[in-house]
Design a protein around this motif. Structure first.
Motif, PDB file in Angstrom:
ATOM      1  N   UNK A 106       0.854  -1.281  -0.004  1.00 24.45           N
ATOM      2  CA  UNK A 106       0.098  -0.024   0.134  1.00 24.45           C
ATOM      3  C   UNK A 106       0.783   1.204   0.080  1.00 24.45           C
ATOM      4  N   UNK A 107       0.630   2.238  -0.791  1.00 24.91           N
ATOM      5  CA  UNK A 107       1.209   3.361  -0.933  1.00 24.91           C
ATOM      6  C   UNK A 107       0.057   4.749  -1.106  1.00 24.91           C
ATOM      7  N   UNK A 131       1.366   6.541   5.674  1.00 24.91           N
ATOM      8  CA  UNK A 131       1.391   6.231   3.892  1.00 24.91           C
ATOM      9  C   UNK A 131       0.613   7.428   3.146  1.00 24.91           C
ATOM     10  N   UNK A 132      -0.555   7.921   3.882  1.00 27.42           N
ATOM     11  CA  UNK A 132      -1.493   9.045   3.329  1.00 27.42           C
ATOM     12  C   UNK A 132      -0.420  10.304   2.997  1.00 27.42           C
ATOM     13  N   UNK A 133       0.453  10.335   3.827  1.00 27.19           N
ATOM     14  CA  UNK A 133       1.104  11.843   3.826  1.00 27.19           C
ATOM     15  C   UNK A 133       2.646  11.824   3.507  1.00 27.19           C
ATOM     16  N   UNK A 134       3.243  10.613   3.073  1.00 30.81           N
ATOM     17  CA  UNK A 134       4.558  10.548   2.872  1.00 30.81           C
ATOM     18  C   UNK A 134       4.471   9.525   1.580  1.00 30.81           C
ATOM     19  N   UNK A 180      -8.421  -3.367   5.905  1.00 30.39           N
ATOM     20  CA  UNK A 180      -8.062  -1.947   6.343  1.00 30.39           C
ATOM     21  C   UNK A 180      -8.147  -0.935   5.323  1.00 30.39           C
ATOM     22  N   UNK A 181      -7.810  -1.229   4.305  1.00 26.66           N
ATOM     23  CA  UNK A 181      -7.674  -0.169   2.975  1.00 26.66           C
ATOM     24  C   UNK A 181      -8.771  -0.547   2.089  1.00 26.66           C
ATOM     25  N   UNK A 182      -9.684  -1.351   2.073  1.00 27.83           N
ATOM     26  CA  UNK A 182     -10.602  -1.539   0.941  1.00 27.83           C
ATOM     27  C   UNK A 182     -11.480  -0.377   0.792  1.00 27.83           C
ATOM     28  N   UNK A 183     -11.680   0.479   1.647  1.00 30.98           N
ATOM     29  CA  UNK A 183     -12.477   1.709   1.493  1.00 30.98           C
ATOM     30  C   UNK A 183     -11.770   2.841   1.457  1.00 30.98           C
ATOM     31  N   UNK A 184     -10.632   2.971   1.222  1.00 29.59           N
ATOM     32  CA  UNK A 184      -9.631   4.158   1.458  1.00 29.59           C
ATOM     33  C   UNK A 184      -9.356   4.672   0.134  1.00 29.59           C
ATOM     34  N   UNK A 186      -7.781   7.240  -0.888  1.00 30.78           N
ATOM     35  CA  UNK A 186      -6.514   8.061  -0.545  1.00 30.78           C
ATOM     36  C   UNK A 186      -5.164   7.200  -0.745  1.00 30.78           C
ATOM     37  N   UNK A 187      -5.623   5.769  -0.833  1.00 31.98           N
ATOM     38  CA  UNK A 187      -4.737   4.815  -0.937  1.00 31.98           C
ATOM     39  C   UNK A 187      -4.502   3.724  -2.111  1.00 31.98           C
TER      40      UNK A 187
END
Length: 303
Positions: A175-176, A238-241, A251-255, A257-258
């Motif tokens: 993830x990034x 990860x969102x900011x860098x 955890x990131x299925x509905x993000x 920004x990722x």
């Protein structure tokens, strides 16, 4: 005891909780009573049993020998009474006032409890949810003492003697942030190792994880430059860098920004389960709670 016929059953329930908590304030919180009320009940119990039962100590209250004798028989007797009374009693979530106590690490909170909370609020608006620290070493004892209703943990860490139900299988993805210059496509293993990684270290300060174990077996290593104790912090990093991380996919299925891509290395996943004590297994309200969780996030047969 000379006045058994006059003893209120509620006093025995209070005594059971007091022997578990060894603290009047915590016992009052579990019983949904005020501290003065529990103190009054303790006075009545001392009079009924002609024994101090619990005495002040350096780390809370200390049970007397008589209290130690009562502890297990009392718990067993109360559980038998509860089973008899509730044998044919249906649970009505609409009128329920239960306080659910669930032990979970932050992954369990994010992946299981938050998705379930909306259903709990809609179906059982009079109930409350308390999320407690998940200490695997003490889970069995805390469940036995009635301090915890459920624990959310990996299936391979379920203590012996407890019941468990598989919820789902989890796997890791790379993830990034959206627009990360090195995640336009799946990286090669060399590119993966050269990226700057963040890692979740629940105990704090660790720079090695399951991914590093897999890489080490291949004679490789990656650049782990940031270690944080919680998944939410890792996601913000990860969102900011331009750091990347191997994170559980749920955890990131509905993000939005990722960005997620498949890693060029196979990292073993894990199975999430909910765990409970035999004493709660047939309780209608407890069974209802388990079914709500399983209905939201999935769940196989109970073990």
């Amino acid at each position: 005891m000379h006045n058994f016929n006059r003893l209120d059953l509620n006093l025995l329930v209070t005594l059971d909780v007091l022997l578990s908590e060894r603290n009047v304030t915590r016992a009052a919180a579990r019983l949904n009573l005020s501290q003065p009320s529990v103190s009054v009940q303790l006075g009545k119990l001392r009079e009924a049993f002609d024994d101090p039962l619990l005495l002040p100590g350096p780390r809370g209250m200390v049970p007397t020998p008589r209290a130690d004798e009562l502890r297990e028989p009392l718990r067993e007797a109360l559980e038998n009474v509860k089973r008899v009374v509730m044998a044919n009693e249906a649970f009505d979530p609409a009128s329920a006032t239960n306080t659910w106590r669930v032990a979970a690490a932050d992954y369990g909170e994010l992946a299981v409890l938050i998705p379930t909370l909306r259903r709990l609020r809609a179906s059982a608006p009079g109930t409350r949810l308390a999320v407690l620290e998940n200490n695997p070493v003490r889970i069995a004892k805390r469940m036995e003492d009635g301090e915890i209703d459920l624990s959310l943990q990996t299936m391979d860490a379920v203590p012996a003697g407890l019941r468990a139900r598989k919820l789902f299988d989890e796997h890791y993805v790379l993830v990034g942030r959206i627009g990360h210059p090195r995640l336009n496509r799946r990286p090669t293993i060399k590119q993966f190792c050269s990226m700057e990684h963040a890692i979740i270290s629940p105990s704090g300060g660790g720079f090695q994880g399951v991914t590093d174990t897999v890489l080490d077996a291949l004679g490789l290593s990656r650049r782990v430059v940031c270690s944080v104790p919680h998944f939410l912090v890792a996601i913000s990093v990860i969102e900011e860098t331009d750091l990347v991380a191997m994170l559980p996919s749920r955890l990131i299925a509905d993000k939005p920004t990722l960005k997620r891509v498949n890693a060029p290395v196979d990292v073993p996943g894990y199975t999430m389960a909910m765990v409970w004590h035999e004493r709660s297994h047939r309780d209608p309200s407890h069974r209802w709670l388990r079914e709500q969780i399983a209905g939201v996030v999935g769940g196989d047969a109970e073990l």
